[in-house]
Every structure is written in structure tokens, then in C-alpha cells.
Design a protein around this motif. Structure first.
Motif, PDB file in Angstrom:
ATOM      1  N   TRP A  53       0.831  -1.003  -0.043  1.00 26.68           N
ATOM      2  CA  TRP A  53      -0.123   0.100   0.133  1.00 26.68           C
ATOM      3  C   TRP A  53       0.819   1.502   0.159  1.00 26.68           C
ATOM      4  CZ3 TRP A  53      -4.350   2.039  -1.272  1.00 26.68           C
ATOM      5  CH2 TRP A  53      -4.650   3.185  -0.639  1.00 26.68           C
ATOM      6  N   TRP A  54       1.964   1.277   0.813  1.00 25.87           N
ATOM      7  CA  TRP A  54       2.702   2.402   0.991  1.00 25.87           C
ATOM      8  C   TRP A  54       3.507   2.886  -0.207  1.00 25.87           C
ATOM      9  CZ3 TRP A  54       0.752   5.584   3.854  1.00 25.87           C
ATOM     10  CH2 TRP A  54       0.249   5.280   5.214  1.00 25.87           C
ATOM     11  N   ILE A  55       3.877   1.607  -0.943  1.00 24.53           N
ATOM     12  CA  ILE A  55       4.715   2.077  -2.062  1.00 24.53           C
ATOM     13  C   ILE A  55       3.700   2.319  -3.275  1.00 24.53           C
ATOM     14  CG2 ILE A  55       4.653  -0.369  -3.238  1.00 24.53           C
ATOM     15  CD1 ILE A  55       7.755   0.025  -4.021  1.00 24.53           C
ATOM     16  N   GLN A  56       2.529   1.755  -3.313  1.00 21.75           N
ATOM     17  CA  GLN A  56       1.541   2.202  -4.296  1.00 21.75           C
ATOM     18  C   GLN A  56       1.408   3.809  -3.852  1.00 21.75           C
ATOM     19  OE1 GLN A  56      -0.147   0.878  -6.896  1.00 21.75           O
ATOM     20  NE2 GLN A  56      -1.546   2.491  -7.198  1.00 21.75           N
ATOM     21  N   LEU A  57       1.080   4.205  -2.738  1.00 24.28           N
ATOM     22  CA  LEU A  57       0.884   5.607  -2.566  1.00 24.28           C
ATOM     23  C   LEU A  57       1.863   6.456  -2.971  1.00 24.28           C
ATOM     24  CD1 LEU A  57      -1.111   5.939   0.833  1.00 24.28           C
ATOM     25  CD2 LEU A  57      -2.174   6.034  -1.483  1.00 24.28           C
ATOM     26  N   GLN A  72       6.225  11.463   2.860  1.00 25.97           N
ATOM     27  CA  GLN A  72       5.420  10.598   4.103  1.00 25.97           C
ATOM     28  C   GLN A  72       5.310   9.421   3.935  1.00 25.97           C
ATOM     29  OE1 GLN A  72       2.171  13.591   4.343  1.00 25.97           O
ATOM     30  NE2 GLN A  72       3.216  14.854   5.950  1.00 25.97           N
ATOM     31  N   ALA A  73       4.826   8.928   2.598  1.00 27.77           N
ATOM     32  CA  ALA A  73       4.538   7.605   2.410  1.00 27.77           C
ATOM     33  C   ALA A  73       5.811   6.763   2.451  1.00 27.77           C
ATOM     34  CB  ALA A  73       4.166   7.250   1.065  1.00 27.77           C
ATOM     35  N   ARG A  74       6.987   7.213   1.994  1.00 25.67           N
ATOM     36  CA  ARG A  74       8.502   6.407   2.422  1.00 25.67           C
ATOM     37  C   ARG A  74       8.659   6.469   3.736  1.00 25.67           C
ATOM     38  NH1 ARG A  74       9.371   9.556  -1.778  1.00 25.67           N
ATOM     39  NH2 ARG A  74      10.817  10.978  -0.317  1.00 25.67           N
ATOM     40  N   ASP A  75       8.465   7.656   4.600  1.00 27.67           N
ATOM     41  CA  ASP A  75       8.600   7.406   5.849  1.00 27.67           C
ATOM     42  C   ASP A  75       7.674   6.263   6.581  1.00 27.67           C
ATOM     43  OD1 ASP A  75      10.519   9.497   5.711  1.00 27.67           O
ATOM     44  OD2 ASP A  75       9.007  11.082   6.516  1.00 27.67           O
ATOM     45  N   GLU A  76       6.583   6.113   6.167  1.00 31.39           N
ATOM     46  CA  GLU A  76       5.588   5.241   6.881  1.00 31.39           C
ATOM     47  C   GLU A  76       6.337   3.711   6.245  1.00 31.39           C
ATOM     48  OE1 GLU A  76       3.218   4.985   8.753  1.00 31.39           O
ATOM     49  OE2 GLU A  76       3.038   7.179   8.837  1.00 31.39           O
ATOM     50  N   LEU A  77       6.799   3.929   5.143  1.00 27.34           N
ATOM     51  CA  LEU A  77       7.316   2.427   4.728  1.00 27.34           C
ATOM     52  C   LEU A  77       8.646   2.114   5.437  1.00 27.34           C
ATOM     53  CD1 LEU A  77       7.151   0.138   2.822  1.00 27.34           C
ATOM     54  CD2 LEU A  77       8.226   1.598   0.924  1.00 27.34           C
ATOM     55  N   ALA A  78       9.384   3.350   5.881  1.00 28.42           N
ATOM     56  CA  ALA A  78      10.724   2.958   6.515  1.00 28.42           C
ATOM     57  C   ALA A  78      10.311   2.504   8.168  1.00 28.42           C
ATOM     58  CB  ALA A  78      11.448   4.210   6.734  1.00 28.42           C
ATOM     59  N   ARG A  79       9.117   3.188   8.640  1.00 30.74           N
ATOM     60  CA  ARG A  79       8.755   2.786  10.119  1.00 30.74           C
ATOM     61  C   ARG A  79       8.454   1.391   9.835  1.00 30.74           C
ATOM     62  NH1 ARG A  79       7.434   8.198  10.510  1.00 30.74           N
ATOM     63  NH2 ARG A  79       5.569   8.232   9.811  1.00 30.74           N
ATOM     64  N   LEU A  80       7.724   0.832   8.737  1.00 27.97           N
ATOM     65  CA  LEU A  80       7.272  -0.410   8.751  1.00 27.97           C
ATOM     66  C   LEU A  80       8.399  -1.507   8.832  1.00 27.97           C
ATOM     67  CD1 LEU A  80       4.676  -2.228   8.674  1.00 27.97           C
ATOM     68  CD2 LEU A  80       4.742  -1.895   6.063  1.00 27.97           C
ATOM     69  N   VAL A  95      13.210  -0.593  -2.972  1.00 25.89           N
ATOM     70  CA  VAL A  95      12.880  -0.084  -4.363  1.00 25.89           C
ATOM     71  C   VAL A  95      12.366   1.167  -4.369  1.00 25.89           C
ATOM     72  CG1 VAL A  95      10.829  -0.699  -6.203  1.00 25.89           C
ATOM     73  CG2 VAL A  95      12.181  -2.594  -5.255  1.00 25.89           C
ATOM     74  N   ALA A  96      11.455   1.761  -3.320  1.00 24.47           N
ATOM     75  CA  ALA A  96      10.946   3.006  -3.043  1.00 24.47           C
ATOM     76  C   ALA A  96      12.158   3.936  -3.177  1.00 24.47           C
ATOM     77  CB  ALA A  96      10.018   3.132  -1.872  1.00 24.47           C
ATOM     78  N   GLU A  97      13.312   3.549  -2.372  1.00 23.69           N
ATOM     79  CA  GLU A  97      14.512   4.432  -1.867  1.00 23.69           C
ATOM     80  C   GLU A  97      15.076   4.558  -3.147  1.00 23.69           C
ATOM     81  OE1 GLU A  97      15.261   6.295   0.462  1.00 23.69           O
ATOM     82  OE2 GLU A  97      13.715   5.635   1.809  1.00 23.69           O
ATOM     83  N   LEU A  98      15.363   3.702  -4.106  1.00 15.91           N
ATOM     84  CA  LEU A  98      16.226   3.667  -5.402  1.00 15.91           C
ATOM     85  C   LEU A  98      15.280   4.461  -6.398  1.00 15.91           C
ATOM     86  CD1 LEU A  98      18.101   2.947  -7.422  1.00 15.91           C
ATOM     87  CD2 LEU A  98      16.950   0.876  -7.862  1.00 15.91           C
ATOM     88  N   ARG A  99      13.920   4.277  -6.385  1.00 13.63           N
ATOM     89  CA  ARG A  99      13.179   5.169  -7.251  1.00 13.63           C
ATOM     90  C   ARG A  99      13.130   6.607  -6.675  1.00 13.63           C
ATOM     91  NH1 ARG A  99       7.684   3.057  -7.518  1.00 13.63           N
ATOM     92  NH2 ARG A  99       7.402   3.863  -5.625  1.00 13.63           N
TER      93      ARG A  99
END
Length: 170
Positions: A53-57, A72-80, A95-99
Motif C-alpha cells: 500500500w505505501w509503495i503504491q501511494l 511521508q509515504a516513504r517514511d511510513e514504509l521505513a517505519r514499517l 525499491v522506493a528508495e532507489l526510485r
């Protein structure tokens, strides 16, 4: 069904599919409405589904020019990823960090994210590896490493055929 959402992973799956549908329709307003409605329930899903969900957002928000919301979505993903060290969650964050790193000129961040994607790729199902390979090939192209980019693209296309990605999407 009469305004009631399913719970847990099913909630996250439904939210992701609906969000992808509205995104393919380029309906930003519908995506934002759905995100506001679905995000609280997604938090009750398993960590792998929350990561999806977070990477989609993050991807959609970045596409529509909302860098702060995407962050903020990347931060949520990092917390997760900190709370749940499952390989699929770490992969999704990488993948989100590379993008994200590709959108900047920070070569060190690009290198770190590239290496993390490379390290985690073999821990994923082949179909999940596709998105990481795509961004790795993009980074190699930007750096003028054309043969290495072609090698990544060949692997990407081979895996796409193996997992039966429709030819038009390859």
C-alpha cells in the motif's frame, strides 16, 4: 458491500486494486479520496500488504507532483521496515528508495539503494523482482553504463516472460 470494507489483508488488497484502477484512469481526485478512506484500515493488514500500500501511494504521489506527501509515504514504509524485518518489506522500501534516489543527483544514495535492491532481489518471488530491475536498469542508463543496463533489461524481460507478464506490458 453497503459501505463496509473487509478487514486486514483483504482490505489492503481491495484498496490497492481500487487505487491502481483510479490511477490508470488518471483520476487523481478519486485516488486521493480512496487513500483517505482506506489508509486507516490498511494499518490492520499484515506488514507485506501494508508495504504494498505505501509503495503504491508513494509512487502515485510522486507521479502527481506531491513530493512531501510521497516522502511521508516513504517514511511510513521505513517505519514499517523497522518494526517488521520481513524480506518483502525491506525489498519494498529498497525499491522506493532507489526510485526516489533516481529523482535526485545524490550518487551515494543511488548506490546504496541500488546495492540494497541487488542484495534483496534473490529473496523475492520473481514477479516482485521486476520493479527493482527496472529501476536498476534506469540508473545504469543514466550513468552511461549501457551494457550493464542491457544486461539488467535482458534479465527483466526474461523474468517477465517466465511470470507471464503480457507482452504489451513488457
Amino acid at each position: 458491500q453497503q459501505g463496509r470494507w473487509p478487514a486486514g489483508d483483504e482490505h489492503a488488497l481491495l484498496a490497492k486494486v481500487l487505487h491502481e484502477y483510479h490511477g490508470m484512469e488518471y483520476d487523481q481526485e478519486a485516488c486521493e479520496r480512496l487513500a483517505a478512506l482506506a489508509t486507516p484500515g490498511v494499518r490492520a493488514a499484515s506488514a507485506p500488504w501494508q508495504a504494498r500500500w505505501w509503495i503504491q501511494l508513494e509512487d502515485c504521489l510522486g507521479f502527481w507532483g506531491h513530493p512531501d506527501a510521497a516522502a511521508q509515504a516513504r517514511d511510513e514504509l521505513a517505519r514499517l521496515a523497522q518494526a517488521e524485518p520481513a524480506p518483502v518489506v525491506a525489498w519494498t522500501l529498497a525499491v522506493a528508495e532507489l526510485r526516489h534516489a533516481l529523482r535526485s543527483s545524490d550518487a551515494a544514495a543511488q548506490d546504496r539503494a541500488y546495492a540494497q535492491v541487488d542484495r534483496l532481489r534473490t529473496l523475492q518471488r520473481p514477479g516482485r523482482a521486476l520493479q527493482g530491475l527496472r529501476w536498476q536498469a534506469t540508473l545504469l542508463l543514466q550513468r552511461g553504463r549501457f551494457q550493464a543496463a542491457l544486461d539488467k533489461a535482458d534479465l527483466l524481460l526474461g523474468l517477465s516472460a517466465d511470470v507471464e507478464v503480457p507482452e504489451r506490458d513488457r
